[in-house]
Design a protein around this motif. Structure first.
Motif, PDB file in Angstrom:
ATOM      1  N   TYR A   1      13.085 -83.276  41.800  1.00 42.22           N
ATOM      2  CA  TYR A   1      14.324 -82.558  42.047  1.00 42.22           C
ATOM      3  C   TYR A   1      15.446 -83.489  42.488  1.00 42.22           C
ATOM      4  CZ  TYR A   1      11.737 -78.163  41.756  1.00 42.22           C
ATOM      5  OH  TYR A   1      10.979 -77.106  41.310  1.00 42.22           O
TER       6      TYR A   1
ATOM      7  N   TYR B   1      18.548 -81.651  43.143  1.00 42.59           N
ATOM      8  CA  TYR B   1      19.315 -80.677  43.916  1.00 42.59           C
ATOM      9  C   TYR B   1      18.518 -79.381  43.978  1.00 42.59           C
ATOM     10  CZ  TYR B   1      23.373 -77.632  45.052  1.00 42.59           C
ATOM     11  OH  TYR B   1      24.246 -76.743  45.631  1.00 42.59           O
ATOM     12  N   VAL B   2      18.393 -78.813  45.167  1.00 44.46           N
ATOM     13  CA  VAL B   2      17.777 -77.496  45.343  1.00 44.46           C
ATOM     14  C   VAL B   2      18.621 -76.720  46.349  1.00 44.46           C
ATOM     15  CG1 VAL B   2      15.774 -76.182  46.118  1.00 44.46           C
ATOM     16  CG2 VAL B   2      15.430 -78.315  44.860  1.00 44.46           C
ATOM     17  N   SER B   3      19.141 -75.573  45.943  1.00 44.65           N
ATOM     18  CA  SER B   3      19.927 -74.743  46.852  1.00 44.65           C
ATOM     19  C   SER B   3      18.978 -73.854  47.655  1.00 44.65           C
ATOM     20  CB  SER B   3      20.930 -73.878  46.084  1.00 44.65           C
ATOM     21  OG  SER B   3      21.599 -73.017  46.978  1.00 44.65           O
ATOM     22  N   THR B   4      18.574 -74.325  48.818  1.00 47.97           N
ATOM     23  CA  THR B   4      17.670 -73.536  49.655  1.00 47.97           C
ATOM     24  C   THR B   4      18.326 -72.232  50.107  1.00 47.97           C
ATOM     25  OG1 THR B   4      18.391 -74.847  51.574  1.00 47.97           O
ATOM     26  CG2 THR B   4      16.364 -75.537  50.468  1.00 47.97           C
TER      27      THR B   4
ATOM     28  N   TYR C   1       9.385 -75.065  48.074  1.00 48.63           N
ATOM     29  CA  TYR C   1       9.134 -75.201  46.644  1.00 48.63           C
ATOM     30  C   TYR C   1       8.294 -74.047  46.109  1.00 48.63           C
ATOM     31  CZ  TYR C   1      11.201 -79.756  47.330  1.00 48.63           C
ATOM     32  OH  TYR C   1      12.082 -80.762  47.654  1.00 48.63           O
TER      33      TYR C   1
ATOM     34  N   LEU D   1      10.867 -71.371  45.633  1.00 49.83           N
ATOM     35  CA  LEU D   1      11.646 -71.653  44.432  1.00 49.83           C
ATOM     36  C   LEU D   1      10.871 -71.251  43.176  1.00 49.83           C
ATOM     37  CD1 LEU D   1      14.004 -72.829  42.840  1.00 49.83           C
ATOM     38  CD2 LEU D   1      13.008 -75.108  43.170  1.00 49.83           C
TER      39      LEU D   1
ATOM     40  N   GLU E   1      12.147 -68.382  40.605  1.00 47.97           N
ATOM     41  CA  GLU E   1      12.339 -68.684  39.187  1.00 47.97           C
ATOM     42  C   GLU E   1      11.506 -67.739  38.312  1.00 47.97           C
ATOM     43  OE1 GLU E   1      12.322 -72.482  36.090  1.00 47.97           O
ATOM     44  OE2 GLU E   1      11.461 -72.711  38.107  1.00 47.97           O
TER      45      GLU E   1
ATOM     46  N   HIS F   1      22.679 -79.899  49.741  1.00 48.86           N
ATOM     47  CA  HIS F   1      21.525 -79.468  48.963  1.00 48.86           C
ATOM     48  C   HIS F   1      21.007 -80.565  48.029  1.00 48.86           C
ATOM     49  CE1 HIS F   1      21.601 -75.489  50.527  1.00 48.86           C
ATOM     50  NE2 HIS F   1      22.718 -75.120  49.930  1.00 48.86           N
TER      51      HIS F   1
ATOM     52  N   PHE G   1      18.132 -77.796  34.492  1.00 49.88           N
ATOM     53  CA  PHE G   1      18.674 -77.021  35.604  1.00 49.88           C
ATOM     54  C   PHE G   1      18.607 -75.533  35.307  1.00 49.88           C
ATOM     55  CE2 PHE G   1      22.210 -78.339  32.859  1.00 49.88           C
ATOM     56  CZ  PHE G   1      22.818 -77.131  32.562  1.00 49.88           C
TER      57      PHE G   1
ATOM     58  N   TYR H   1      18.666 -75.003  41.020  1.00 50.82           N
ATOM     59  CA  TYR H   1      18.060 -76.336  41.136  1.00 50.82           C
ATOM     60  C   TYR H   1      18.517 -77.213  39.987  1.00 50.82           C
ATOM     61  CZ  TYR H   1      14.660 -75.282  37.416  1.00 50.82           C
ATOM     62  OH  TYR H   1      14.077 -74.969  36.210  1.00 50.82           O
TER      63      TYR H   1
ATOM     64  N   ALA I   1      16.826 -80.869  38.278  1.00 55.47           N
ATOM     65  CA  ALA I   1      15.699 -81.806  38.356  1.00 55.47           C
ATOM     66  C   ALA I   1      15.787 -82.794  37.213  1.00 55.47           C
ATOM     67  CB  ALA I   1      14.367 -81.052  38.299  1.00 55.47           C
TER      68      ALA I   1
END
Length: 230
Positions: free
Chosen positions: A5, A7-10, A53, A56, A60, A117, A187, A214, A216
């Motif tokens: 990854y 970027y991951v928008s938690t 994760y 996530l 998804e 992020h 993404f 996200y 990756a």
């Protein structure tokens, strides 16, 4: 499947994860191959016991099941992409916006998000975090560009009030003028706006602005140094 990854928008993950009905969450856990012992605790309470994760993966899977997740060239509310992205806006400050933009054929994509992020770019625990995932953020971004961005562009927006028409043109300029090397990524993003720009040569380009769930690094190797650009 393992992802590297970027970027991951938690914030988005937690917001969406909390809205998945418990019964469906169990079913999705099987489909996404998430540890059922962890999920069984999460379904009861509290849900936060799952890892970021795992959440996530489940979000998804939920989006794929319940929504029409499309490709970036014909984007619906949620869309996927596989693209060389030029990433701007680190600026040494984790509490700042970030812009990830690239082009594939006649489609230009701009993803707007928050630098905290970005993986490995965390804000201090006591710092108030500002979100930059909404459409007004890119309007403000183009109107009052952070000084650290200006060296990366050969155009200036200061003092001008942007609108949707201007933004589509400006995003295209960003995609064409950024000089930072692209990172080939996959993404999943939420669409904020979409428009078209007709270039001087008569070619019509579709400009898609979104905010990523996200981003990756992709295992796919692009064809040529500037895959998809013309």
């Amino acid at each position: 499947m393992l992802r590297y990854y970027v970027y991951v928008s938690t914030a988005k993950v937690d917001m969406l994860y909390g809205q998945i009905p418990p019964k469906l969450l169990r079913r999705l856990a099987v489909e996404a191959k998430v540890d059922l012992k962890v999920v069984s605790v999460a379904v009861q309470s509290p849900r936060a016991d799952t890892s970021a994760y795992d959440r996530l993966d489940l979000v998804e899977a939920y989006l794929d099941r319940e929504f029409d997740v499309s490709w970036m060239s014909e984007p619906t509310a949620w869309f996927r992409g596989d693209l060389g992205l030029r990433i701007a806006g680190y600026g040494g400050d984790a509490n700042s916006p970030t812009l990830m933009t690239g082009r594939d054929g006649d489609t230009v994509v701009a993803l707007i998000g928050s630098a905290h992020h970005l993986i490995g770019y965390q804000a201090a625990p006591d710092m108030h975090r500002v979100g930059f995932s909404g459409l007004p953020s890119i309007f403000r971004l183009l109107q009052d560009m952070p000084p650290e961005w200006e060296g990366q562009f050969d155009v200036r927006w200061r003092g001008r009030m942007p609108d949707r028409v201007n933004v589509t043109h400006d995003v295209l300029r960003c995609a064409e003028s950024l000089t930072v090397p692209p990172v080939y990524c996959e993404f999943l993003a939420r669409q904020l706006m979409r428009g078209t720009v007709t270039r001087e040569d008569g070619r019509e380009l579709t400009v898609v602005v979104g905010t990523p769930l996200y981003v990756a690094m992709s295992d796919r190797v692009p064809e040529g140094p500037e895959h998809g650009e013309a």
